[in-house]
Design a protein around this motif. Structure first.
Motif, PDB file in Angstrom:
ATOM      1  N   PHE A  44     -10.452 -60.411-115.808  1.00  0.00           N
ATOM      2  CA  PHE A  44     -10.321 -61.450-114.784  1.00  0.00           C
ATOM      3  C   PHE A  44     -11.611 -61.649-113.999  1.00  0.00           C
ATOM      4  O   PHE A  44     -11.871 -62.728-113.488  1.00  0.00           O
ATOM      5  CB  PHE A  44      -9.138 -61.171-113.840  1.00  0.00           C
ATOM      6  CG  PHE A  44      -9.285 -59.941-112.989  1.00  0.00           C
ATOM      7  CD1 PHE A  44     -10.015 -59.955-111.818  1.00  0.00           C
ATOM      8  CD2 PHE A  44      -8.655 -58.759-113.359  1.00  0.00           C
ATOM      9  CE1 PHE A  44     -10.139 -58.822-111.034  1.00  0.00           C
ATOM     10  CE2 PHE A  44      -8.770 -57.616-112.587  1.00  0.00           C
ATOM     11  CZ  PHE A  44      -9.512 -57.646-111.411  1.00  0.00           C
ATOM     12  N   GLU A  45     -12.443 -60.613-113.916  1.00  0.00           N
ATOM     13  CA  GLU A  45     -13.706 -60.746-113.179  1.00  0.00           C
ATOM     14  C   GLU A  45     -14.641 -61.761-113.816  1.00  0.00           C
ATOM     15  O   GLU A  45     -15.564 -62.251-113.157  1.00  0.00           O
ATOM     16  CB  GLU A  45     -14.430 -59.390-113.087  1.00  0.00           C
ATOM     17  CG  GLU A  45     -13.735 -58.377-112.218  1.00  0.00           C
ATOM     18  CD  GLU A  45     -12.814 -57.437-112.981  1.00  0.00           C
ATOM     19  OE1 GLU A  45     -12.486 -56.366-112.438  1.00  0.00           O
ATOM     20  OE2 GLU A  45     -12.400 -57.778-114.116  1.00  0.00           O
ATOM     21  N   ASP A  46     -14.422 -62.100-115.088  1.00  0.00           N
ATOM     22  CA  ASP A  46     -15.238 -63.102-115.774  1.00  0.00           C
ATOM     23  C   ASP A  46     -14.861 -64.533-115.398  1.00  0.00           C
ATOM     24  O   ASP A  46     -15.630 -65.453-115.654  1.00  0.00           O
ATOM     25  CB  ASP A  46     -15.105 -62.956-117.295  1.00  0.00           C
ATOM     26  CG  ASP A  46     -15.687 -61.666-117.827  1.00  0.00           C
ATOM     27  OD1 ASP A  46     -16.588 -61.097-117.180  1.00  0.00           O
ATOM     28  OD2 ASP A  46     -15.228 -61.220-118.896  1.00  0.00           O
ATOM     29  N   TRP A  50     -11.841 -66.767-110.082  1.00  0.00           N
ATOM     30  CA  TRP A  50     -11.675 -65.477-109.393  1.00  0.00           C
ATOM     31  C   TRP A  50     -12.932 -65.146-108.606  1.00  0.00           C
ATOM     32  O   TRP A  50     -12.856 -64.658-107.472  1.00  0.00           O
ATOM     33  CB  TRP A  50     -11.363 -64.353-110.392  1.00  0.00           C
ATOM     34  CG  TRP A  50     -11.192 -63.041-109.688  1.00  0.00           C
ATOM     35  CD1 TRP A  50     -10.057 -62.560-109.105  1.00  0.00           C
ATOM     36  CD2 TRP A  50     -12.205 -62.074-109.434  1.00  0.00           C
ATOM     37  NE1 TRP A  50     -10.315 -61.342-108.501  1.00  0.00           N
ATOM     38  CE2 TRP A  50     -11.633 -61.018-108.696  1.00  0.00           C
ATOM     39  CE3 TRP A  50     -13.564 -61.994-109.761  1.00  0.00           C
ATOM     40  CZ2 TRP A  50     -12.354 -59.903-108.285  1.00  0.00           C
ATOM     41  CZ3 TRP A  50     -14.284 -60.875-109.354  1.00  0.00           C
ATOM     42  CH2 TRP A  50     -13.673 -59.853-108.621  1.00  0.00           C
ATOM     43  N   GLN A  51     -14.099 -65.418-109.175  1.00  0.00           N
ATOM     44  CA  GLN A  51     -15.361 -65.154-108.479  1.00  0.00           C
ATOM     45  C   GLN A  51     -15.450 -65.967-107.193  1.00  0.00           C
ATOM     46  O   GLN A  51     -15.881 -65.455-106.148  1.00  0.00           O
ATOM     47  CB  GLN A  51     -16.549 -65.460-109.396  1.00  0.00           C
ATOM     48  CG  GLN A  51     -16.640 -64.534-110.589  1.00  0.00           C
ATOM     49  CD  GLN A  51     -17.646 -65.006-111.620  1.00  0.00           C
ATOM     50  OE1 GLN A  51     -18.397 -65.957-111.405  1.00  0.00           O
ATOM     51  NE2 GLN A  51     -17.653 -64.345-112.762  1.00  0.00           N
ATOM     52  N   GLN A  52     -15.038 -67.222-107.252  1.00  0.00           N
ATOM     53  CA  GLN A  52     -15.060 -68.076-106.056  1.00  0.00           C
ATOM     54  C   GLN A  52     -14.043 -67.599-105.026  1.00  0.00           C
ATOM     55  O   GLN A  52     -14.311 -67.622-103.822  1.00  0.00           O
ATOM     56  CB  GLN A  52     -14.793 -69.532-106.430  1.00  0.00           C
ATOM     57  CG  GLN A  52     -15.967 -70.225-107.081  1.00  0.00           C
ATOM     58  CD  GLN A  52     -17.128 -70.417-106.133  1.00  0.00           C
ATOM     59  OE1 GLN A  52     -16.973 -70.521-104.914  1.00  0.00           O
ATOM     60  NE2 GLN A  52     -18.319 -70.465-106.684  1.00  0.00           N
ATOM     61  N   ALA A  53     -12.868 -67.178-105.486  1.00  0.00           N
ATOM     62  CA  ALA A  53     -11.840 -66.676-104.565  1.00  0.00           C
ATOM     63  C   ALA A  53     -12.324 -65.391-103.888  1.00  0.00           C
ATOM     64  O   ALA A  53     -12.091 -65.183-102.691  1.00  0.00           O
ATOM     65  CB  ALA A  53     -10.531 -66.428-105.315  1.00  0.00           C
ATOM     66  N   ARG A  54     -12.998 -64.541-104.625  1.00  0.00           N
ATOM     67  CA  ARG A  54     -13.563 -63.309-104.057  1.00  0.00           C
ATOM     68  C   ARG A  54     -14.612 -63.649-102.999  1.00  0.00           C
ATOM     69  O   ARG A  54     -14.616 -63.056-101.904  1.00  0.00           O
ATOM     70  CB  ARG A  54     -14.185 -62.481-105.178  1.00  0.00           C
ATOM     71  CG  ARG A  54     -14.874 -61.223-104.706  1.00  0.00           C
ATOM     72  CD  ARG A  54     -15.560 -60.519-105.857  1.00  0.00           C
ATOM     73  NE  ARG A  54     -16.284 -59.355-105.413  1.00  0.00           N
ATOM     74  CZ  ARG A  54     -17.154 -58.715-106.152  1.00  0.00           C
ATOM     75  NH1 ARG A  54     -17.414 -59.133-107.390  1.00  0.00           N
ATOM     76  NH2 ARG A  54     -17.786 -57.665-105.684  1.00  0.00           N
ATOM     77  N   ALA A  91      -5.934 -62.167-110.434  1.00  0.00           N
ATOM     78  CA  ALA A  91      -6.106 -60.924-111.194  1.00  0.00           C
ATOM     79  C   ALA A  91      -4.775 -60.433-111.760  1.00  0.00           C
ATOM     80  O   ALA A  91      -4.686 -60.074-112.944  1.00  0.00           O
ATOM     81  CB  ALA A  91      -6.726 -59.851-110.301  1.00  0.00           C
ATOM     82  N   GLU A  92      -3.743 -60.412-110.937  1.00  0.00           N
ATOM     83  CA  GLU A  92      -2.454 -59.904-111.390  1.00  0.00           C
ATOM     84  C   GLU A  92      -1.887 -60.758-112.524  1.00  0.00           C
ATOM     85  O   GLU A  92      -1.400 -60.234-113.532  1.00  0.00           O
ATOM     86  CB  GLU A  92      -1.455 -59.829-110.242  1.00  0.00           C
ATOM     87  CG  GLU A  92      -0.134 -59.208-110.657  1.00  0.00           C
ATOM     88  CD  GLU A  92       0.828 -58.951-109.523  1.00  0.00           C
ATOM     89  OE1 GLU A  92       1.976 -58.554-109.825  1.00  0.00           O
ATOM     90  OE2 GLU A  92       0.462 -59.126-108.341  1.00  0.00           O
ATOM     91  N   ALA A 109      -1.454 -68.197-106.270  1.00  0.00           N
ATOM     92  CA  ALA A 109      -2.809 -68.204-105.719  1.00  0.00           C
ATOM     93  C   ALA A 109      -3.117 -69.550-105.077  1.00  0.00           C
ATOM     94  O   ALA A 109      -3.716 -69.610-103.992  1.00  0.00           O
ATOM     95  CB  ALA A 109      -3.830 -67.887-106.812  1.00  0.00           C
ATOM     96  N   LYS A 110      -2.690 -70.641-105.716  1.00  0.00           N
ATOM     97  CA  LYS A 110      -2.930 -71.979-105.154  1.00  0.00           C
ATOM     98  C   LYS A 110      -2.181 -72.151-103.839  1.00  0.00           C
ATOM     99  O   LYS A 110      -2.705 -72.713-102.880  1.00  0.00           O
ATOM    100  CB  LYS A 110      -2.540 -73.077-106.140  1.00  0.00           C
ATOM    101  CG  LYS A 110      -2.976 -74.463-105.670  1.00  0.00           C
ATOM    102  CD  LYS A 110      -2.887 -75.456-106.769  1.00  0.00           C
ATOM    103  CE  LYS A 110      -3.356 -76.845-106.383  1.00  0.00           C
ATOM    104  NZ  LYS A 110      -3.404 -77.203-104.987  1.00  0.00           N
TER     105      LYS A 110
END
Length: 161
Positions: A44-46, A50-54, A91-92, A109-110
């Motif tokens: 998921f880190e790719d 997810w990167q933007q949410a982090r 991620a989940e 998430a949305k």
């Protein structure tokens, strides 16, 4: 070198091959410069979303470390929980390994992205955020929400084929 695609535009096609996920290789396809580029997604880190949410969660933590927002414990804690929920749900859902569950968790998430944006508005109404920080946070929330919408739409379209 594999670079995650820019998912900030509506041209990005998030095509997820769940059979490939089982073999630990997931391909994210995006439209770029009139052609297609591929980035192998193995975790998921790719995922760019997810990167933007982090990054958004970290911006929220930075914004709530100082000033009057830091002292409003209820709003501070809730806004942080909402921000954390976005990347956590991405991620989940990814880790569950099925298209249906990934879509469900992208939807969660949305929803959290909308909740966070609402709380950012409240924080600005309370004058906890300066106008520039407020505008940047709202735009970042909209970016993540848009990326989630695009990913969900394209995953649903692929499922319908």
């Amino acid at each position: 070198m594999n670079v995650p695609p820019d998912t900030s535009s509506d041209d990005w096609l998030a095509l997820v091959d769940w059979d490939a996920l089982q073999s630990e290789e997931l391909t994210q396809v995006h439209e770029a410069s009139g052609g297609y580029g591929r980035t192998t997604i193995t975790c998921f880190e790719d995922l760019r979303v997810w990167q933007q949410a982090r990054a958004l969660a970290n911006r929220i933590y930075d914004a709530t470390l100082k000033g009057p927002c830091h002292s409003d414990y209820a709003l501070r804690d809730q806004i942080r929980r909402s921000a954390l929920s976005i990347s956590s749900n991405i991620a989940e859902g990814f880790e569950r390994g099925s298209r249906a569950e990934f879509l469900l968790f992208l939807n969660y998430a949305k929803g959290s992205a909308g909740e966070l944006r609402s709380q950012v508005h409240i924080a600005a109404d309370r004058r906890y955020l300066d106008p520039a920080e407020y505008a940047a946070l709202v735009e970042h929330c909209k970016l993540v929400s848009g990326q989630l919408f695009t990913m969900m739409r394209n995953l649903k379209q692929k499922a319908d084929k």
